[in-house]
Design an enzyme around this catalytic site. Sequence first.
Site, PDB file in Angstrom:
ATOM      1  N   HIS A 282      -0.552  -5.332   1.517  1.00  0.00           N
ATOM      2  CA  HIS A 282      -0.793  -6.673   0.987  1.00  0.00           C
ATOM      3  C   HIS A 282      -0.713  -7.684   2.111  1.00  0.00           C
ATOM      4  O   HIS A 282       0.061  -7.510   3.043  1.00  0.00           O
ATOM      5  CB  HIS A 282       0.236  -7.024  -0.094  1.00  0.00           C
ATOM      6  CG  HIS A 282      -0.245  -8.110  -0.989  1.00  0.00           C
ATOM      7  ND1 HIS A 282      -0.072  -9.439  -0.690  1.00  0.00           N
ATOM      8  CD2 HIS A 282      -0.933  -8.055  -2.153  1.00  0.00           C
ATOM      9  CE1 HIS A 282      -0.633 -10.147  -1.645  1.00  0.00           C
ATOM     10  NE2 HIS A 282      -1.160  -9.356  -2.543  1.00  0.00           N
ATOM     11  N   ASP A 333      -2.459  -3.050  -7.823  1.00  0.00           N
ATOM     12  CA  ASP A 333      -3.585  -2.216  -8.243  1.00  0.00           C
ATOM     13  C   ASP A 333      -3.255  -0.733  -8.338  1.00  0.00           C
ATOM     14  O   ASP A 333      -4.069   0.041  -8.815  1.00  0.00           O
ATOM     15  CB  ASP A 333      -4.764  -2.405  -7.280  1.00  0.00           C
ATOM     16  CG  ASP A 333      -5.362  -3.777  -7.424  1.00  0.00           C
ATOM     17  OD1 ASP A 333      -5.564  -4.194  -8.572  1.00  0.00           O
ATOM     18  OD2 ASP A 333      -5.610  -4.446  -6.403  1.00  0.00           O
TER      19      ASP A 333
HETATM   20  N1  COA Z   1      -4.108   2.038   3.740  1.00  0.00           N
HETATM   21  C1  COA Z   1      -3.921   2.394   5.038  1.00  0.00           C
HETATM   22  N2  COA Z   1      -3.569   1.526   5.987  1.00  0.00           N
HETATM   23  C2  COA Z   1      -3.384   0.256   5.638  1.00  0.00           C
HETATM   24  C3  COA Z   1      -3.559  -0.197   4.326  1.00  0.00           C
HETATM   25  C4  COA Z   1      -3.934   0.754   3.355  1.00  0.00           C
HETATM   26  N3  COA Z   1      -4.108   0.402   2.090  1.00  0.00           N
HETATM   27  N4  COA Z   1      -3.306  -1.509   4.259  1.00  0.00           N
HETATM   28  C5  COA Z   1      -2.997  -1.882   5.491  1.00  0.00           C
HETATM   29  N5  COA Z   1      -3.027  -0.821   6.321  1.00  0.00           N
HETATM   30  C6  COA Z   1      -2.752  -0.820   7.747  1.00  0.00           C
HETATM   31  C7  COA Z   1      -4.010  -1.112   8.536  1.00  0.00           C
HETATM   32  O1  COA Z   1      -4.691   0.068   8.911  1.00  0.00           O
HETATM   33  C8  COA Z   1      -3.458  -1.838   9.712  1.00  0.00           C
HETATM   34  O2  COA Z   1      -2.899  -0.902  10.597  1.00  0.00           O
HETATM   35  P1  COA Z   1      -3.105  -1.046  12.177  1.00  0.00           P
HETATM   36  O3  COA Z   1      -2.444  -2.344  12.535  1.00  0.00           O
HETATM   37  O4  COA Z   1      -2.450   0.182  12.707  1.00  0.00           O
HETATM   38  O5  COA Z   1      -4.590  -1.074  12.372  1.00  0.00           O
HETATM   39  C9  COA Z   1      -2.308  -2.644   9.143  1.00  0.00           C
HETATM   40  O6  COA Z   1      -1.879  -1.908   8.017  1.00  0.00           O
HETATM   41  C10 COA Z   1      -2.706  -4.058   8.744  1.00  0.00           C
HETATM   42  O7  COA Z   1      -3.850  -3.984   7.909  1.00  0.00           O
HETATM   43  P2  COA Z   1      -4.865  -5.191   7.676  1.00  0.00           P
HETATM   44  O8  COA Z   1      -6.105  -4.666   7.020  1.00  0.00           O
HETATM   45  O9  COA Z   1      -5.033  -5.990   8.932  1.00  0.00           O
HETATM   46  O10 COA Z   1      -4.030  -6.071   6.671  1.00  0.00           O
HETATM   47  P3  COA Z   1      -4.614  -7.235   5.810  1.00  0.00           P
HETATM   48  O11 COA Z   1      -3.506  -8.165   5.562  1.00  0.00           O
HETATM   49  O12 COA Z   1      -5.856  -7.794   6.384  1.00  0.00           O
HETATM   50  O13 COA Z   1      -5.090  -6.463   4.502  1.00  0.00           O
HETATM   51  C11 COA Z   1      -5.288  -5.619   2.381  1.00  0.00           C
HETATM   52  C12 COA Z   1      -4.523  -6.582   3.282  1.00  0.00           C
HETATM   53  C13 COA Z   1      -4.795  -5.763   0.942  1.00  0.00           C
HETATM   54  C14 COA Z   1      -6.801  -5.959   2.406  1.00  0.00           C
HETATM   55  C15 COA Z   1      -5.059  -4.179   2.885  1.00  0.00           C
HETATM   56  O14 COA Z   1      -3.695  -3.825   2.801  1.00  0.00           O
HETATM   57  C16 COA Z   1      -5.930  -3.167   2.151  1.00  0.00           C
HETATM   58  O15 COA Z   1      -7.087  -2.953   2.522  1.00  0.00           O
HETATM   59  N6  COA Z   1      -5.383  -2.526   1.069  1.00  0.00           N
HETATM   60  C17 COA Z   1      -6.154  -1.632   0.267  1.00  0.00           C
HETATM   61  C18 COA Z   1      -6.972  -2.412  -0.751  1.00  0.00           C
HETATM   62  C19 COA Z   1      -6.116  -2.940  -1.869  1.00  0.00           C
HETATM   63  O16 COA Z   1      -5.293  -2.232  -2.423  1.00  0.00           O
HETATM   64  N7  COA Z   1      -6.365  -4.201  -2.194  1.00  0.00           N
HETATM   65  C20 COA Z   1      -5.671  -4.857  -3.275  1.00  0.00           C
HETATM   66  C21 COA Z   1      -4.772  -5.930  -2.770  1.00  0.00           C
HETATM   67  S1  COA Z   1      -3.768  -6.592  -4.075  1.00  0.00           S
END
Ligand code: COA
Length: 396
Positions: A282, A333
């Site tokens: 998140h 989710d």
């Molecule tokens: N699965 C695997 N790795 C994840 C992850 C996930 N669901 N969420 C974050 N990470 C990891 C990323 O690979 C990244 O690692 P790194 O620094 O080694 O590259 C790190 O955590 C940060 O991720 P990032 O995408 O930059 O975080 P964000 O704040 O931009 O993204 C979300 C937030 C919600 C988009 C992200 O956690 C995600 O894609 N989750 C899955 C989709 C989801 O469940 N969305 C609903 C949100 S309520």
Amino acid sequence: MVEEVVSTATKENRTTMTDAAVNPLKAGLEDVVVSPSEICYIDGHKGRLIYRGYDVDDLVAQSTFEEVTFLLWQGRLPSRKELDAHLKALASTANRKLPPKLIAMLKMLPKKTTPMEVLRTGVSALSAFDPDAADNGREATLRKSLRLTAQLPTLVAAWERIRRGKAPVAPNPRLNLAGNFLYMMSGKKPTPLATKTFDIALILHADHEFNASTFAARVTAATLSDVHSAVVAGISALKGPLHGGANEQVMLMVEKIKDPAKADAWIHKALADKARIMGFGHRVYRVEDPRAKHLKRLALELGQQVGDTSKVQILDTVVRVVGAEKHIFPNVDLYSGAAYAAMGISTDQFTPIFAMSRIAGWTAHVLEQHGNNRLIRPRSDYTGAIDLKYVPLSER
Ligand code: COA
């Protein structure tokens, strides 16, 4: 010459490229505060979610989705008399029913149209039938917000029926919003546990501060556009798999894993393949999302009622492995889909259900934005060339 100009837009000096006073670039606007708001507070470190001062855990234990919509729109809890009037308005057939021409329009859509596409199109079309369409004042926007909140379940359920070649079920004004939705989907009165679970899921998804879809709705409202347009913007942003679409993706993962005994190996392989695991992580929470525990409990209770807890077992294993390997936590989710699946709801309806709840938050934010408006117009961090010499087409 071109190279020289491009090199001025490198990482080191990119903030000088924009003539306004510019903050250091924050990819994805992470932690950027856009505006004051009195609607919703998230404590990402303590894992707390507050609507208008009330902890969502207390609202889950004591309130209803209908009361939460009043709270979000009016900024306070209703009196008994106000709540009765509010419940009556949200349940009335006049507010819940869809215009017959809209039903006819739905019947013209290809059956393969996804429920989110139908929702986006349906809400846009509903504005054409709304008696307050041309009025953007607070009272008219409140009436439109209430109507949309009452209409969305009817729209979602109507498409479920139409795409299966069945007639839509008329709303039942004696059922609350949760119970009536489940009734319109299946044509059968839902169990009290299903109704209660669904009501809690609606409370939990009702608002979440400046998430992507709410921000999209506020940006739209800030141009002084109307609430239907802002909700269409919200739906469009919610549709993506990094936002509302994640709950569908979680269920597709569970369907691929199938057997709880295979979950451990499956998820280890997915992590080794560097897959993004839906339902985890998140932008704001650094601990478990406070909504996840409620949905896990309800998914388990419903699974026990229908005699299949395998989905929750699979998810529990996924949580254990992802937590140990990646140190990231479940979000809202992860377990919601398992609860909806136990109610017999199709996977591609999970995100529309999210929208049926988040409409309360989107519309509250539109009201707040209109109440103290300034156009939202940020700057870009320009990294392209400048001062290129135009070359006539004949010389290229
Ligand atoms: N699965 C695997 N790795 C994840 C992850 C996930 N669901 N969420 C974050 N990470 C990891 C990323 O690979 C990244 O690692 P790194 O620094 O080694 O590259 C790190 O955590 C940060 O991720 P990032 O995408 O930059 O975080 P964000 O704040 O931009 O993204 C979300 C937030 C919600 C988009 C992200 O956690 C995600 O894609 N989750 C899955 C989709 C989801 O469940 N969305 C609903 C949100 S309520």
